[in-house]
Design an enzyme around this catalytic site. Structure first.
Site, mmCIF file in Angstrom:
data_model
loop_
_atom_site.group_PDB
_atom_site.id
_atom_site.type_symbol
_atom_site.label_atom_id
_atom_site.label_comp_id
_atom_site.label_asym_id
_atom_site.label_seq_id
_atom_site.Cartn_x
_atom_site.Cartn_y
_atom_site.Cartn_z
ATOM 1 N N ASP A 8 44.147 41.974 40.612
ATOM 2 C CA ASP A 8 42.774 41.489 40.723
ATOM 3 C C ASP A 8 42.576 40.558 39.534
ATOM 4 O O ASP A 8 42.440 41.011 38.409
ATOM 5 C CB ASP A 8 41.810 42.685 40.671
ATOM 6 C CG ASP A 8 40.346 42.252 40.507
ATOM 7 O OD1 ASP A 8 40.062 41.039 40.592
ATOM 8 O OD2 ASP A 8 39.498 43.133 40.291
ATOM 9 N N LYS A 70 38.457 31.377 35.539
ATOM 10 C CA LYS A 70 38.449 31.419 37.004
ATOM 11 C C LYS A 70 37.343 30.540 37.601
ATOM 12 O O LYS A 70 37.488 29.997 38.692
ATOM 13 C CB LYS A 70 38.269 32.873 37.442
ATOM 14 C CG LYS A 70 38.258 33.109 38.933
ATOM 15 C CD LYS A 70 38.266 34.593 39.201
ATOM 16 C CE LYS A 70 38.108 34.924 40.666
ATOM 17 N NZ LYS A 70 38.145 36.378 40.867
ATOM 18 N N GLU A 166 38.995 39.006 48.045
ATOM 19 C CA GLU A 166 38.526 40.182 47.303
ATOM 20 C C GLU A 166 37.761 41.177 48.190
ATOM 21 O O GLU A 166 38.038 42.377 48.121
ATOM 22 C CB GLU A 166 37.664 39.737 46.119
ATOM 23 C CG GLU A 166 38.522 39.096 45.032
ATOM 24 C CD GLU A 166 37.748 38.248 44.045
ATOM 25 O OE1 GLU A 166 36.499 38.261 44.087
ATOM 26 O OE2 GLU A 166 38.388 37.568 43.223
ATOM 27 N N ASP A 189 29.180 42.576 45.681
ATOM 28 C CA ASP A 189 30.028 42.526 44.478
ATOM 29 C C ASP A 189 29.278 41.862 43.325
ATOM 30 O O ASP A 189 29.113 40.643 43.304
ATOM 31 C CB ASP A 189 31.310 41.745 44.838
ATOM 32 C CG ASP A 189 32.276 41.621 43.659
ATOM 33 O OD1 ASP A 189 31.903 41.976 42.524
ATOM 34 O OD2 ASP A 189 33.414 41.165 43.892
#
Ligand code: AMP
Length: 596
Positions: A8, A70, A166, A189
């Site tokens: 992850d 990211k 994800e 999330d």
């Protein structure tokens, strides 16, 4: 064979896991920590620091500490708010690069350093080399961003076996692949820096993303900032310490204390904050209550509402259509967030998994599926290349196109090319080329059917790829029901390099492949047309005038010469011209047959 690990690669934190005796486990680093901050610090000299050690440097040397890389993956300068404490390089519109100590890095190079650290931790924990990985990306990542993430894994020395979304990984970790067909779920999330809402549908064992929405600048960090500001205001007005200097209120100590208190308030109703000698000889003590924190967090959490509603509308779903709502991201541990999710989706959210580990666990399960360590779970996959059979003239006839979601079933009816034929060869092919011989041959078998005149037999061929990626080819004589089924593996598990090579070749040869196909198809037509014309001339040629006969002879010669040159388009035109020239001959024959 080296195990496949699941990674992850998060905006704030990253994790790595591997299968152990059939169970997914997350691997800890040398300090026993499983969560690695996605932060890289570049010292004046020597190797960069990654993880916790780097995160500590963020307050000390912000310009040399790269975090949230990211956010910049696959992005261009000016596309996103550049509110980071390190410098970004590059002209507006160019791919984002980070500039640290006179050196420049791409976001994938930074990510690669993080992945490399995870890889070293995994190798230490597993006691062996680790070279293959599954890496997760947000559902909204486009192809370029997925490619960049893959490149980061490769830079770190991994063969990236798969990039997984994800929310899909999280759903796997929650065991939702066991829900029935058509089950619909929401994945909420909320992490440190980003918020994503995804609505998924389980269709024949595969998760499909119905809709996604989110904000790449919304998360626990915003709550931290609001809390720090609140504490700073409080610090400025406590008792005899009329005001702390600015440096004190922006101190990393205050931030750290605020975050610790925030976490504590997820399970307790009060959290004392005590910072002795906070500024010079002044202490700072404060009793923070959950109610106070919630008041600060409310407007931030509220910002997720519009995204949830938008995703529901995009997927044309109402909360009542959902079968489950799962929570992902550390910030969803906050009771206020859970209450909020309950309100929007009108149901109790599923909190059975650890929200900050679910994605990594799911990636690990996916890795286990790929390596064969987990069975009876579906592959979340699409067909990497087209599948089909060879037809007359050596052509590829696609039955399941490339990029179809599996499982899938498709079929077509075929007939015999030769009179009196009583069997058909089924050659199963994979690839993107027009001619059978340029594709890969997965297998072949023969189906016998009732002897039939040309074009009269009816053979149905059906391809089915099951959830395990196995291709079952069924061929059936529709007249008698006689059938054969052959199973072939390897239809889905093709190496990325092989797929790339096939795609490149198909592009490179697209033009000649197409003209080859046109020629083969035209030749099949000529092969039918020429004997038919000869036969018709023999039977009824006498009824035509000399001019008509000459024209037909000329058209026949043109077809023959086009056949000899092998050029598709001229042959196609010659066939059409011959067809037209023999119209009256055909009519004469039909009338004669009717008179008879
Ligand atoms: P993630 O990006 O999923 O690692 O989430 C990190 C965010 O979750 C950070 O903002 C953390 O402060 C927050 N977080 C982690 N644990 C808790 C907790 N127990 N209560 C509230 N927030 C938490």
């Amino acid at each position: 064979m080296s195990p496949i690990v699941g990674i992850d690669l998060g905006t704030t934190n990253s994790l790595i896991g591997a299968m152990d005796a059939g169970f997914p486990i997350l691997l800890a680093d040398a300090d026993g920590e499983r969560l690695t901050p996605s932060v890289v610090y570049f010292p004046q000299s020597g190797e960069p620091l990654v993880g916790r050690a780097a995160a500590r440097m963020r307050a000390v040397d912000p310009a040399a500490t790269v975090y949230s890389a990211k956010r910049f993956i696959g992005r261009r300068v000016g596309e996103d708010a550049d509110d980071v404490s390190y410098a970004l390089a590059g002209e507006r519109g160019a791919p984002v690069r980070m500039r640290v100590r006179e050196r420049e890095f791409s976001p994938e190079e930074i990510s690669a350093l993080i992945v490399k650290k995870l890889r070293a931790d995994a190798e230490r924990a597993l006691g062996g080399e680790v070279t293959r990985a599954v890496i997760t990306v947000p559902a909204y990542f486009n192809d370029a961003q997925r490619q960049a993430t893959k490149a980061a894994g490769e830079l770190a020395g991994f063969t990236v076996e798969r990039i997984v979304s994800e929310p899909t990984a999280a759903a796997l970790a929650y065991g939702l692949d066991k829900l029935g067909d058509r089950a619909k779920i929401a994945v909420f999330d909320l992490g440190g820096g980003t918020f994503d809402i995804s609505l998924l549908e389980l269709s024949a064992g595969v998760f499909q993303v119905l809709a996604t929405s989110g904000n790449t600048h919304l998360g626990g960090d915003d709550i931290d900032a609001a809390l720090v500001a609140h504490l700073a205001r409080a610090a400025g007005s406590v008792g005899e310490a009329a005001s702390f200097p600015d440096a004190a209120v922006t101190s990393p100590r205050l931030r750290e204390a605020a975050v610790t208190a925030k976490h504590r308030l997820s399970t307790e109703s009060e959290a004392p904050i005590d910072l002795p000698f906070f500024s010079g000889d002044q202490n700072f003590s404060y009793l923070l209550t959950r109610a106070e924190l919630e008041k600060l967090a409310q407007p931030i959490v509220e910002k997720t509402r519009a995204h949830c509603l938008r995703a529901l509308a995009d997927a044309r779903l109402t909360p009542a259509d959902l079968d489950d709502v799962i929570l992902v991201g550390g910030q969803t541990r906050m009771p206020l967030v859970r209450e909020f999710v309950r309100g929007i989706f009108q149901r109790e959210p599923n909190v059975s998994q650890n929200p900050d580990e679910a994605v990594a666990l799911g990636a690990t399960i996916q890795a286990g599926i790929l390596s064969g360590a987990v069975q009876n779970v579906v592959l979340l996959d699409v067909t990497p290349l087209s599948l089909g059979i060879e037809t007359f003239g050596g052509l590829m006839n696609v039955i399941i196109p490339r990029n179809s979601t599996i499982p899938i079933k498709a079929g077509e009816l075929f007939t015999n090319a030769v009179a009196g034929q009583s069997a058909m060869q089924i050659t199963v092919l994979q690839g993107e080329r027009e001619l059978a011989r340029d594709n890969w041959r997965l297998g072949e078998f023969e189906l016998e059917f009732e002897r039939a005149p040309k074009g009269q037999a009816r053979v149905g061929v059906q391809f089915e790829i099951d959830a395990n990626g196995i291709l079952h080819v069924l061929a059936r004589d529709t007249k008698t029901g006689a059938q054969k089924i052959v199973a072939m593996t390897s239809a889905v598990d093709v190496s990325d390099e092989a797929v790339e090579k096939m795609l490149e070749e198909s592009l490179e040869h697209a033009f000649e492949d197409m003209s080859d196909r046109v020629f083969v198809e035209a030749k099949l037509k000529s092969d039918e047309l020429l004997p038919a014309v000869r036969q018709a001339l023999a039977q009824a040629g006498g009824e035509l005038c000399a001019d008509e006969r000459t024209l037909i002879a000329q058209r026949v010669a043109e077809v023959e010469s086009a056949l000899a040159t092998g050029a598709g388009q001229p042959l196609k035109r010659a066939n059409t011209a011959l067809d037209e020239a023999t119209q009256r001959l055909a009519t004469i024959l039909i009338e004669r047959a009717m008179r008879a």
